[in-house]
Design a protein around this motif. Structure first.
Motif, mmCIF file in Angstrom:
data_model
loop_
_atom_site.group_PDB
_atom_site.id
_atom_site.type_symbol
_atom_site.label_atom_id
_atom_site.label_comp_id
_atom_site.label_asym_id
_atom_site.label_seq_id
_atom_site.Cartn_x
_atom_site.Cartn_y
_atom_site.Cartn_z
ATOM 1 N N ASP A 245 0.769 -1.306 0.277
ATOM 2 C CA ASP A 245 0.015 -0.034 -0.131
ATOM 3 C C ASP A 245 0.956 1.264 0.159
ATOM 4 O O ASP A 245 1.993 1.117 0.426
ATOM 5 N N ASP A 246 0.204 2.285 -0.389
ATOM 6 C CA ASP A 246 1.368 3.653 -0.400
ATOM 7 C C ASP A 246 0.386 4.915 -0.165
ATOM 8 O O ASP A 246 -0.800 4.783 -0.248
ATOM 9 N N ARG A 247 1.110 5.819 0.191
ATOM 10 C CA ARG A 247 0.352 7.287 0.351
ATOM 11 C C ARG A 247 1.464 8.165 -0.126
ATOM 12 O O ARG A 247 2.853 8.153 -0.025
ATOM 13 N N LYS A 248 0.908 9.326 -0.927
ATOM 14 C CA LYS A 248 1.749 10.370 -1.548
ATOM 15 C C LYS A 248 1.602 11.639 -0.991
ATOM 16 O O LYS A 248 0.338 11.771 -0.344
ATOM 17 N N ASP A 249 2.455 12.365 -0.791
ATOM 18 C CA ASP A 249 2.551 13.632 0.117
ATOM 19 C C ASP A 249 1.580 13.533 1.137
ATOM 20 O O ASP A 249 0.870 14.316 1.447
ATOM 21 N N ILE A 250 2.381 12.843 2.251
ATOM 22 C CA ILE A 250 1.861 12.706 3.534
ATOM 23 C C ILE A 250 2.910 13.120 4.530
ATOM 24 O O ILE A 250 4.088 13.091 4.229
ATOM 25 N N LEU A 251 2.183 13.590 5.490
ATOM 26 C CA LEU A 251 3.120 13.942 6.624
ATOM 27 C C LEU A 251 4.025 12.851 7.340
ATOM 28 O O LEU A 251 3.394 11.689 7.325
ATOM 29 N N LEU A 252 5.185 12.848 7.584
ATOM 30 C CA LEU A 252 5.885 11.779 8.139
ATOM 31 C C LEU A 252 5.449 11.187 9.297
ATOM 32 O O LEU A 252 5.105 10.128 9.257
ATOM 33 N N HIS A 253 4.770 12.130 10.190
ATOM 34 C CA HIS A 253 4.147 11.649 11.331
ATOM 35 C C HIS A 253 2.853 10.724 11.048
ATOM 36 O O HIS A 253 2.558 9.636 11.502
ATOM 37 N N ASP A 254 2.175 11.211 10.011
ATOM 38 C CA ASP A 254 0.924 10.417 9.556
ATOM 39 C C ASP A 254 1.365 9.085 8.950
ATOM 40 O O ASP A 254 0.520 8.203 8.991
ATOM 41 N N ALA A 255 2.540 9.220 8.299
ATOM 42 C CA ALA A 255 2.926 7.711 7.537
ATOM 43 C C ALA A 255 3.286 6.958 8.636
ATOM 44 O O ALA A 255 2.835 5.540 8.399
ATOM 45 N N VAL A 256 3.823 7.162 9.664
ATOM 46 C CA VAL A 256 4.203 6.374 10.981
ATOM 47 C C VAL A 256 2.972 5.942 11.579
ATOM 48 O O VAL A 256 3.069 4.702 11.712
ATOM 49 N N VAL A 257 2.174 6.711 11.919
ATOM 50 C CA VAL A 257 0.823 6.554 12.457
ATOM 51 C C VAL A 257 -0.022 5.511 11.698
ATOM 52 O O VAL A 257 -0.552 4.360 12.204
ATOM 53 N N TRP A 258 -0.097 5.520 10.342
ATOM 54 C CA TRP A 258 -0.822 4.705 9.349
ATOM 55 C C TRP A 258 -0.176 3.443 9.500
ATOM 56 O O TRP A 258 -0.903 2.590 9.412
ATOM 57 N N ALA A 259 1.208 3.225 9.203
ATOM 58 C CA ALA A 259 1.690 2.090 8.937
ATOM 59 C C ALA A 259 1.489 1.439 10.469
ATOM 60 O O ALA A 259 1.619 0.294 10.436
ATOM 61 N N GLU A 260 2.141 2.125 11.336
ATOM 62 C CA GLU A 260 1.814 1.311 12.772
ATOM 63 C C GLU A 260 0.321 0.755 13.041
ATOM 64 O O GLU A 260 0.320 -0.281 13.618
ATOM 65 N N GLY A 261 -0.483 1.327 12.088
ATOM 66 C CA GLY A 261 -2.300 0.973 12.558
ATOM 67 C C GLY A 261 -2.542 -0.337 11.690
ATOM 68 O O GLY A 261 -3.614 -0.760 11.899
ATOM 69 N N VAL A 262 -1.725 -0.720 10.723
ATOM 70 C CA VAL A 262 -1.787 -1.738 9.893
ATOM 71 C C VAL A 262 -1.823 -3.127 10.838
ATOM 72 O O VAL A 262 -0.627 -3.264 11.605
ATOM 73 N N PRO A 263 -2.685 -4.145 10.804
ATOM 74 C CA PRO A 263 -2.542 -5.304 11.711
ATOM 75 C C PRO A 263 -1.374 -6.142 11.348
ATOM 76 O O PRO A 263 -1.006 -7.053 12.103
ATOM 77 N N ALA A 264 -0.790 -6.091 9.885
ATOM 78 C CA ALA A 264 0.481 -7.167 9.750
ATOM 79 C C ALA A 264 1.407 -6.529 9.983
ATOM 80 O O ALA A 264 1.762 -5.359 10.301
ATOM 81 N N LYS A 265 2.341 -7.298 10.053
ATOM 82 C CA LYS A 265 4.189 -6.856 10.123
ATOM 83 C C LYS A 265 4.545 -6.060 8.970
ATOM 84 O O LYS A 265 4.568 -6.990 7.805
ATOM 85 N N VAL A 266 4.679 -5.025 8.908
ATOM 86 C CA VAL A 266 5.231 -4.469 7.685
ATOM 87 C C VAL A 266 6.368 -3.553 7.817
ATOM 88 O O VAL A 266 6.822 -3.112 8.612
ATOM 89 N N THR A 267 7.181 -3.148 6.510
ATOM 90 C CA THR A 267 8.155 -2.406 6.463
ATOM 91 C C THR A 267 7.660 -1.184 5.903
ATOM 92 O O THR A 267 7.182 -1.225 5.011
ATOM 93 N N LEU A 268 7.966 -0.131 6.506
ATOM 94 C CA LEU A 268 7.461 1.320 6.006
ATOM 95 C C LEU A 268 8.984 1.972 5.266
ATOM 96 O O LEU A 268 9.891 1.709 5.859
ATOM 97 N N TYR A 269 8.696 2.149 3.945
ATOM 98 C CA TYR A 269 9.738 2.677 3.151
ATOM 99 C C TYR A 269 9.167 4.213 3.071
ATOM 100 O O TYR A 269 8.113 4.518 2.721
ATOM 101 N N LEU A 270 10.373 4.968 3.186
ATOM 102 C CA LEU A 270 10.056 6.375 3.155
ATOM 103 C C LEU A 270 10.760 6.891 1.735
ATOM 104 O O LEU A 270 12.154 6.653 1.623
ATOM 105 N N TYR A 271 10.394 7.892 1.190
ATOM 106 C CA TYR A 271 10.785 8.392 -0.048
ATOM 107 C C TYR A 271 10.600 10.019 0.004
ATOM 108 O O TYR A 271 9.553 10.576 0.334
ATOM 109 N N ASP A 272 11.438 10.729 -0.647
ATOM 110 C CA ASP A 272 11.268 12.082 -1.127
ATOM 111 C C ASP A 272 9.949 12.264 -1.837
ATOM 112 O O ASP A 272 9.582 11.358 -2.613
ATOM 113 N N ARG A 273 9.068 13.439 -1.682
ATOM 114 C CA ARG A 273 7.975 13.768 -2.650
ATOM 115 C C ARG A 273 8.477 13.587 -3.868
ATOM 116 O O ARG A 273 9.468 13.978 -4.340
#
Length: 80
Positions: free
Chosen positions: A47-75
Protein backbone atom coordinates in the motif's frame (compact mmCIF):
# COMPACT_ATOMS: atom_id res chain seq x y z
CA UNK A 1 2.45 -2.65 12.84
CA UNK A 2 5.90 -1.42 11.89
CA UNK A 3 8.65 -4.01 12.17
CA UNK A 4 11.20 -2.15 10.06
CA UNK A 5 11.76 1.25 8.47
CA UNK A 6 13.84 1.85 5.34
CA UNK A 7 14.49 5.53 4.69
CA UNK A 8 15.32 6.25 1.05
CA UNK A 9 14.97 10.03 1.42
CA UNK A 10 17.87 12.16 0.23
CA UNK A 11 16.32 15.20 1.89
CA UNK A 12 16.39 13.79 5.43
CA UNK A 13 15.00 16.90 7.13
CA UNK A 14 11.86 17.07 5.01
CA UNK A 15 8.82 15.82 6.93
CA UNK A 16 5.92 17.91 5.62
CA UNK A 17 5.32 15.89 2.44
CA UNK A 18 6.90 12.49 1.89
CA UNK A 19 5.87 9.38 0.01
CA UNK A 20 5.40 6.21 2.04
CA UNK A 21 5.10 2.57 1.02
CA UNK A 22 4.35 -0.44 3.19
CA UNK A 23 4.92 -4.11 2.39
CA UNK A 24 4.80 -7.20 4.56
CA UNK A 25 8.14 -7.46 6.35
CA UNK A 26 8.62 -11.05 5.18
CA UNK A 27 9.16 -9.58 1.68
CA UNK A 28 12.57 -8.50 3.05
CA UNK A 29 13.66 -12.11 3.69
CA UNK A 30 15.59 -12.22 0.41
CA UNK A 31 17.58 -9.05 1.15
CA UNK A 32 21.23 -9.40 2.18
CA UNK A 33 21.71 -9.70 5.95
CA UNK A 34 17.96 -9.46 6.66
CA UNK A 35 16.34 -10.85 9.76
CA UNK A 36 13.90 -13.58 8.76
CA UNK A 37 10.16 -13.58 9.34
CA UNK A 38 7.79 -16.44 8.58
CA UNK A 39 6.30 -15.94 5.13
CA UNK A 40 2.68 -16.01 4.10
CA UNK A 41 1.31 -13.71 6.77
CA UNK A 42 -2.19 -12.52 5.91
CA UNK A 43 -2.76 -8.83 5.57
CA UNK A 44 -1.51 -6.03 3.41
CA UNK A 45 0.88 -6.99 0.63
CA UNK A 46 1.50 -3.42 -0.58
CA UNK A 47 0.00 0.00 0.00
CA UNK A 48 1.23 3.55 -0.45
CA UNK A 49 0.50 7.17 0.41
CA UNK A 50 1.66 10.21 -1.54
CA UNK A 51 2.46 13.64 -0.10
CA UNK A 52 1.81 12.61 3.49
CA UNK A 53 3.21 14.07 6.71
CA UNK A 54 6.01 11.87 8.05
CA UNK A 55 4.13 11.60 11.36
CA UNK A 56 0.96 10.48 9.59
CA UNK A 57 2.93 7.89 7.59
CA UNK A 58 4.24 6.36 10.81
CA UNK A 59 0.77 6.37 12.44
CA UNK A 60 -0.77 4.82 9.29
CA UNK A 61 1.84 2.06 9.06
CA UNK A 62 1.70 1.32 12.78
CA UNK A 63 -2.09 0.93 12.57
CA UNK A 64 -1.92 -1.84 9.98
CA UNK A 65 -2.55 -5.25 11.62
CA UNK A 66 0.18 -7.00 9.57
CA UNK A 67 3.92 -6.83 10.29
CA UNK A 68 5.14 -4.28 7.74
CA UNK A 69 8.25 -2.50 6.56
CA UNK A 70 7.71 1.23 6.07
CA UNK A 71 9.68 2.66 3.14
CA UNK A 72 10.09 6.42 3.06
CA UNK A 73 10.82 8.45 -0.07
CA UNK A 74 11.19 12.08 -1.02
CA UNK A 75 8.09 13.70 -2.46
CA UNK A 76 7.71 12.61 -6.08
CA UNK A 77 9.82 9.46 -5.62
CA UNK A 78 9.25 5.79 -4.80
CA UNK A 79 5.66 5.44 -6.04
CA UNK A 80 4.90 4.77 -9.68
Amino acid sequence: MIWNIVDHRTRKHRWLKVNAVIENTWHDNSCDDADQLETGEDGVQYDDRKDILLHDAVVWAEGVPAKVTLYLYDRGQGIR
